[in-house]
Design an enzyme around this catalytic site. Sequence first.
Site, PDB file in Angstrom:
ATOM      1  N   ASP A   1      26.527  43.356  38.589  1.00  0.00           N
ATOM      2  CA  ASP A   1      25.802  44.334  39.411  1.00  0.00           C
ATOM      3  C   ASP A   1      24.447  43.732  39.764  1.00  0.00           C
ATOM      4  O   ASP A   1      23.429  44.046  39.167  1.00  0.00           O
ATOM      5  CB  ASP A   1      25.640  45.638  38.629  1.00  0.00           C
ATOM      6  CG  ASP A   1      24.875  46.675  39.429  1.00  0.00           C
ATOM      7  OD1 ASP A   1      24.676  46.469  40.642  1.00  0.00           O
ATOM      8  OD2 ASP A   1      24.466  47.686  38.833  1.00  0.00           O
ATOM      9  N   SER A   2      24.475  42.842  40.752  1.00  0.00           N
ATOM     10  CA  SER A   2      23.263  42.079  41.040  1.00  0.00           C
ATOM     11  C   SER A   2      22.548  42.627  42.265  1.00  0.00           C
ATOM     12  O   SER A   2      23.125  43.377  43.048  1.00  0.00           O
ATOM     13  CB  SER A   2      23.632  40.621  41.314  1.00  0.00           C
ATOM     14  OG  SER A   2      24.313  40.529  42.536  1.00  0.00           O
ATOM     15  N   SER A   3      21.309  42.199  42.426  1.00  0.00           N
ATOM     16  CA  SER A   3      20.629  42.439  43.694  1.00  0.00           C
ATOM     17  C   SER A   3      21.077  41.343  44.674  1.00  0.00           C
ATOM     18  O   SER A   3      22.019  40.596  44.391  1.00  0.00           O
ATOM     19  CB  SER A   3      19.118  42.509  43.491  1.00  0.00           C
ATOM     20  OG  SER A   3      18.694  41.521  42.600  1.00  0.00           O
TER      21      SER A   3
ATOM     22  N   TYR B   1      21.996  51.332  51.842  1.00  0.00           N
ATOM     23  CA  TYR B   1      22.091  49.869  51.842  1.00  0.00           C
ATOM     24  C   TYR B   1      22.230  49.413  53.300  1.00  0.00           C
ATOM     25  O   TYR B   1      22.815  50.127  54.118  1.00  0.00           O
ATOM     26  CB  TYR B   1      23.296  49.384  51.027  1.00  0.00           C
ATOM     27  CG  TYR B   1      23.132  49.472  49.516  1.00  0.00           C
ATOM     28  CD1 TYR B   1      21.892  49.738  48.933  1.00  0.00           C
ATOM     29  CD2 TYR B   1      24.213  49.276  48.675  1.00  0.00           C
ATOM     30  CE1 TYR B   1      21.750  49.811  47.549  1.00  0.00           C
ATOM     31  CE2 TYR B   1      24.079  49.346  47.288  1.00  0.00           C
ATOM     32  CZ  TYR B   1      22.839  49.621  46.744  1.00  0.00           C
ATOM     33  OH  TYR B   1      22.709  49.690  45.385  1.00  0.00           O
TER      34      TYR B   1
ATOM     35  N   GLN C   1      10.078  40.297  39.019  1.00  0.00           N
ATOM     36  CA  GLN C   1      10.103  40.939  40.333  1.00  0.00           C
ATOM     37  C   GLN C   1       9.138  42.112  40.382  1.00  0.00           C
ATOM     38  O   GLN C   1       8.591  42.550  39.367  1.00  0.00           O
ATOM     39  CB  GLN C   1      11.530  41.412  40.633  1.00  0.00           C
ATOM     40  CG  GLN C   1      12.124  42.297  39.541  1.00  0.00           C
ATOM     41  CD  GLN C   1      13.641  42.269  39.473  1.00  0.00           C
ATOM     42  OE1 GLN C   1      14.293  41.830  40.401  1.00  0.00           O
ATOM     43  NE2 GLN C   1      14.212  42.752  38.375  1.00  0.00           N
TER      44      GLN C   1
ATOM     45  N   ASP D   1      19.067  36.063  29.965  1.00  0.00           N
ATOM     46  CA  ASP D   1      19.609  35.467  31.179  1.00  0.00           C
ATOM     47  C   ASP D   1      21.135  35.698  31.200  1.00  0.00           C
ATOM     48  O   ASP D   1      21.859  35.215  30.320  1.00  0.00           O
ATOM     49  CB  ASP D   1      19.269  33.970  31.135  1.00  0.00           C
ATOM     50  CG  ASP D   1      19.865  33.203  32.292  1.00  0.00           C
ATOM     51  OD1 ASP D   1      20.604  33.792  33.097  1.00  0.00           O
ATOM     52  OD2 ASP D   1      19.576  31.996  32.381  1.00  0.00           O
TER      53      ASP D   1
ATOM     54  N   GLU E   1      20.953  41.941  30.880  1.00  0.00           N
ATOM     55  CA  GLU E   1      19.981  42.239  31.952  1.00  0.00           C
ATOM     56  C   GLU E   1      18.756  41.359  31.711  1.00  0.00           C
ATOM     57  O   GLU E   1      18.193  41.367  30.622  1.00  0.00           O
ATOM     58  CB  GLU E   1      19.632  43.734  31.914  1.00  0.00           C
ATOM     59  CG  GLU E   1      18.384  44.156  32.670  1.00  0.00           C
ATOM     60  CD  GLU E   1      18.433  43.894  34.178  1.00  0.00           C
ATOM     61  OE1 GLU E   1      19.341  44.429  34.838  1.00  0.00           O
ATOM     62  OE2 GLU E   1      17.562  43.153  34.671  1.00  0.00           O
TER      63      GLU E   1
ATOM     64  N   TYR F   1      28.149  53.540  45.004  1.00  0.00           N
ATOM     65  CA  TYR F   1      28.155  52.126  44.598  1.00  0.00           C
ATOM     66  C   TYR F   1      28.556  51.982  43.130  1.00  0.00           C
ATOM     67  O   TYR F   1      29.446  51.208  42.777  1.00  0.00           O
ATOM     68  CB  TYR F   1      26.760  51.537  44.845  1.00  0.00           C
ATOM     69  CG  TYR F   1      26.579  50.134  44.344  1.00  0.00           C
ATOM     70  CD1 TYR F   1      26.891  49.043  45.143  1.00  0.00           C
ATOM     71  CD2 TYR F   1      26.087  49.890  43.057  1.00  0.00           C
ATOM     72  CE1 TYR F   1      26.718  47.749  44.681  1.00  0.00           C
ATOM     73  CE2 TYR F   1      25.917  48.599  42.590  1.00  0.00           C
ATOM     74  CZ  TYR F   1      26.225  47.534  43.398  1.00  0.00           C
ATOM     75  OH  TYR F   1      26.060  46.252  42.932  1.00  0.00           O
TER      76      TYR F   1
HETATM   77  N1  SPD Z   1      20.939  45.367  49.207  1.00  0.00           N
HETATM   78  C1  SPD Z   1      20.874  45.895  47.873  1.00  0.00           C
HETATM   79  C2  SPD Z   1      22.034  45.570  47.016  1.00  0.00           C
HETATM   80  C3  SPD Z   1      21.807  46.089  45.623  1.00  0.00           C
HETATM   81  C4  SPD Z   1      22.986  45.987  44.749  1.00  0.00           C
HETATM   82  N2  SPD Z   1      22.714  46.316  43.358  1.00  0.00           N
HETATM   83  C5  SPD Z   1      22.290  47.617  43.115  1.00  0.00           C
HETATM   84  C6  SPD Z   1      22.116  47.944  41.659  1.00  0.00           C
HETATM   85  C7  SPD Z   1      22.515  49.338  41.346  1.00  0.00           C
HETATM   86  N3  SPD Z   1      22.950  49.479  40.011  1.00  0.00           N
END
Ligand code: SPD
Length: 353
Positions: free
Chosen positions: A205-207, A275, A79, A186, A155, A109
């Site tokens: 803890d994903s995007s 966010y 990325q 992975d 990670e 968060y």
């Molecule tokens: N729209 C963004 C969502 C991001 C969630 N993960 C954030 C990682 C922080 N440790």
Amino acid sequence: MQIRASPLLITAPVSNLQKSQFISLGFKASRAASMAATPELSSEAFKDGWFTEKSTMWPGQGLSIQYDVILYNARSDFQHVVVMSTKAYGKVLLLDGVIQATERDEHSYQEMIAHLPMAALETPATRVLVVGGGDGGVLRELSRYPGVKEIHMAEIDKMVPEVSKKFLPQMSVGFQDPRVQLHICDGIKYVQDAEEGSFDVIIVDSSDPVGPAEVLFEEPFFRALHCAVKPGGIVCTQAESIWFHLPIIESLAGMCGRIFEGGSVSYAYTTIPTYPSGQIGFMLCCKARPTQGPGSGEAPVDPRVARQTPGNVIPPLGVKELQYYDANVHSSAFVIPKFAKDAIGKHLTFQGK
Ligand code: SPD
């Protein structure tokens, strides 16, 4: 690497600007040439000293933040990674043009995704896994539990911890905890290979589910999570916004209900200004409890109850006091508005009525 916002940004395409700025700031030609390898900052997202976050996941809107300097700009194997410094939110981490964490509001968060599952456990955790979360903020929160013996992080992108350690010390402090073991791999494979029932809590803890994180919202991964967590243990995943993503949340909750049969599925959320919509949720999936021994019982664990308490400050690690989470915030995070309950309540164990 620093790229300063300047009046030039108003008119110049960013790709040209990078070269001209480095030359005008006195960098040698070879240094300027090496910068050509850095990814272009799209002139639509970075314009006139403002960054605007646009995505198909929140169509028709874009949060803008004025920035001073681009501190880091590189493409990893997975990325586009950017750190920018801003007056309003301090340093900001972007992955593929999406805000992941800002120094000003990240605590809301990171504290909630960590403490909601950790505090809800009937028996204190000893072994915890974080999938993703390479900025280290969730690790910082887990370090508040003295009973935890091992904290593993899977990670996929080594650039994220490296960049966080360099630019985001308030989050990357979590890596200093000696109980932390960082695995660059992975996350799905890591969870699939984990011993059955070997973690008390797994935090994902994903995007967002576009790009590398898409698979972290799919069934094979959730089946592996269910296997790797202990009976009575809790999986807590990033679960998006009720303002934009009710269909995603609904299908996620339905899938979790099928997989965590005999356990419980709940949606909680936090408020966070950077966010999209200022709100983001978490899916808490509790695996059916053991039939005997500590924490045994018939009824599934209700994660709305805070049973454990995180420590507040850890001076040797430089972990500062909690800013968002407490026991009242814990239980109120599960109170969802009517329109969300109407859409997803049928899949939620305790929140549907
Ligand atoms: N729209 C963004 C969502 C991001 C969630 N993960 C954030 C990682 C922080 N440790």
